[in-house]
Design an enzyme around this catalytic site. Structure first.
Site, short mmCIF file in Angstrom:
data_model
loop_
_atom_site.label_atom_id
_atom_site.label_comp_id
_atom_site.label_asym_id
_atom_site.label_seq_id
_atom_site.Cartn_x
_atom_site.Cartn_y
_atom_site.Cartn_z
N SER A 22 37.09 -52.00 -24.86
CA SER A 22 36.64 -51.00 -25.82
C SER A 22 37.83 -50.57 -26.66
O SER A 22 38.99 -50.88 -26.33
CB SER A 22 36.08 -49.78 -25.06
OG SER A 22 35.88 -48.67 -25.91
N TYR A 44 35.69 -43.31 -18.46
CA TYR A 44 35.40 -44.46 -19.32
C TYR A 44 36.68 -45.14 -19.79
O TYR A 44 36.81 -46.37 -19.71
CB TYR A 44 34.57 -43.99 -20.53
CG TYR A 44 34.05 -45.12 -21.38
CD1 TYR A 44 32.91 -45.83 -20.99
CD2 TYR A 44 34.68 -45.49 -22.56
CE1 TYR A 44 32.41 -46.87 -21.75
CE2 TYR A 44 34.20 -46.54 -23.33
CZ TYR A 44 33.06 -47.22 -22.93
OH TYR A 44 32.58 -48.26 -23.69
#
Length: 274
Positions: A145, A158
């Site tokens: 990401s 995350y």
């Protein structure tokens, strides 16, 4: 320059294939003549993607798997090989999100996110690496990401998982150098998927807070999944070790290199303006 990877007639395993980037990538690869083993826990979504892929002239098998189940992942290669005979590409795409600061997030929820975002990547790699090594030309694609470059507040779980995917993939790429298996790490920015709507919320958050958080986050999810999928597929064909998807991810990557410690102030200012 390395010869492009030929995807026609190959077989790809894709996790999180029922929606979002996974669905778009499955259909992109099908259009390139690549057979598919589609994995997700959403059986109805898998049925729809498999049917659409089959109409493009490829073989598409569906495998209902919950990626928190280590035993189910370990059993997946046998099921895939029974359908396809071999595997040339594995895309670890599935991922989940979790709202809240570190103090708000329970240990159980933190572990749940890591099970899917990181440990499933490791387990899928361990499960399928022998089959990939039997291919004369194979590739492992792990989706990190833009939060594998930077770690903003409210994203401790995350960001930690996506940094872990990045580090794991980089080390593995070097370990597999000289074999038939290449490794590509993908860093998408804000892709228009349902990840924000499906994010797990911290205990104690009110419905109003949750709705506001999802609304603010979804404003950042602009890139169509089809464009992200095309970028990933092209990175595979070109054997790129890393692909940064979206202008926001490219900006964040550059910002982190320029301001490795103080990038947070710039991101906060950008978020405030947005």
């Amino acid at each position: 320059m390395a010869k492009p990877m030929e995807l026609r007639g190959r077989t790809a395993v894709i996790t999180g294939a029922a929606s979002g980037i996974g669905r778009a990538l499955a259909l992109d690869l099908a259009g390139r003549g690549c057979h598919l083993a589609l994995a997700d826990r959403d059986a109805a979504g898998l049925d729809a993607v498999a049917a659409e892929a089959s109409r493009r002239g490829v073989r598409a098998s569906r495998h209902v798997v919950d990626l928190v189940d280590a035993a189910a992942i370990a059993a997946l290669p046998e099921a895939v090989l029974a359908e396809h005979g071999g595997v040339d590409l594995v895309v670890n795409n599935a991922g989940v999100a979790l709202g809240g600061t570190f103090e708000q997030v329970s240990e159980r929820d933190f572990d749940w996110l890591f099970d899917i975002n990181f440990f499933a990547v490791v387990r899928m790699t361990r499960a399928f690496l022998p089959a990939l090594k039997r291919s004369d030309d194979a590739r492992l694609v792990n989706v990190s990401s833009l939060y594998g470059f930077v770690a903003p507040p409210g994203q401790t779980a995350y960001a930690a998982s996506k940094f872990a995917v990045r580090g794991f993939s980089q080390a593995l790429r070097l370990e597999l150098d000289g074999t038939t298996v290449g490794v590509t790490t993908v860093h998408p920015g804000g892709v228009a998927t349902a990840i924000a709507r499906n994010a797990r919320a911290p205990a104690g958050a009110s419905p109003e807070q949750l709705a506001d958080s999802v609304k603010r986050f979804e404003k950042l999810l602009r890139l169509p999944p089809e464009r992200a999928a095309a970028a990933i597929a092209e990175a595979v064909v070109r054997r790129k070790p890393r692909v940064i998807v979206g202008s926001d991810a490219k900006f964040v990557s550059l910002l982190e290199r320029l301001l490795p410690v103080s990038y947070g102030r710039v991101l906060a200012a950008v978020a405030k303006r947005a």
